[in-house]
Design an enzyme around this catalytic site. Sequence first.
Site, short mmCIF file in Angstrom:
data_model
loop_
_atom_site.label_atom_id
_atom_site.label_comp_id
_atom_site.label_asym_id
_atom_site.label_seq_id
_atom_site.Cartn_x
_atom_site.Cartn_y
_atom_site.Cartn_z
N SER A 121 48.09 58.78 0.06
CA SER A 121 48.44 58.29 1.39
C SER A 121 49.94 58.09 1.52
O SER A 121 50.38 57.08 2.07
CB SER A 121 47.70 56.98 1.69
OG SER A 121 48.00 56.00 0.71
N CYS A 122 50.74 59.02 0.98
CA CYS A 122 52.20 58.92 1.10
C CYS A 122 52.58 58.86 2.57
O CYS A 122 52.13 59.68 3.37
CB CYS A 122 52.87 60.10 0.42
SG CYS A 122 52.59 60.16 -1.37
#
Length: 216
Positions: A121-122
């Site tokens: 989930s950068c």
Amino acid sequence: MADPHDHDDHHDHDHHHHDHSELAEMDARVRALETILTEKGYVDPAALDQVIETYETRVGPHNGARVVARAWADPAYRERLQKDATAAIAELGFTGRQGEHMVAVENTADTHNMVVCTLCSCYPWPVLGLPPVWYKSAPYRAKAVRDPRGVLADFGVTLPSDKQIKVWDSTAEVRYLVLPERPAGTETWDEERLARLVTRDSMIGTGLALPAEDAA
């Protein structure tokens, strides 16, 4: 550096980013983990609440909206943003963890950009705040690559069939900010007014900037 993926339409399963049962399950897990960490003395609930409040309300997408508004209003700034987004964003005072290596991708009449992180989930915290639950979900991460046009439809966005869609995969090294198209009828607006039209989803690429009448 992540590579963009160009896509045409494909048939796929629907992605429901408002799946309440999934959200409820995730919320329960987060609360259970927070309770365990608090009991062991690893987490100060007050400090955690302050961090969350900062990113949800004080940061949120407001910083990103200021970046976009500046780019819309100032051609020289937009050029700097496209050449070195990290430095241009820092000009406005927005720096920090998860925003060290930024790239800005601009929507045009021919191309629409959308961002995903296929591995985890950068997300660019300094300009967008905390990532929404759906951004972190496996269905979004998978479908964004396979069927981006279908994902846009899930969010209520329909693009012309001949408009190219580029999907950018965020990584620990590079995070992306979508520069949405400037709404018509805003040519004389100042940055403060322009910023009201910039939504979080428009900077991820799952939405569009609001029409001019929404901030009239």
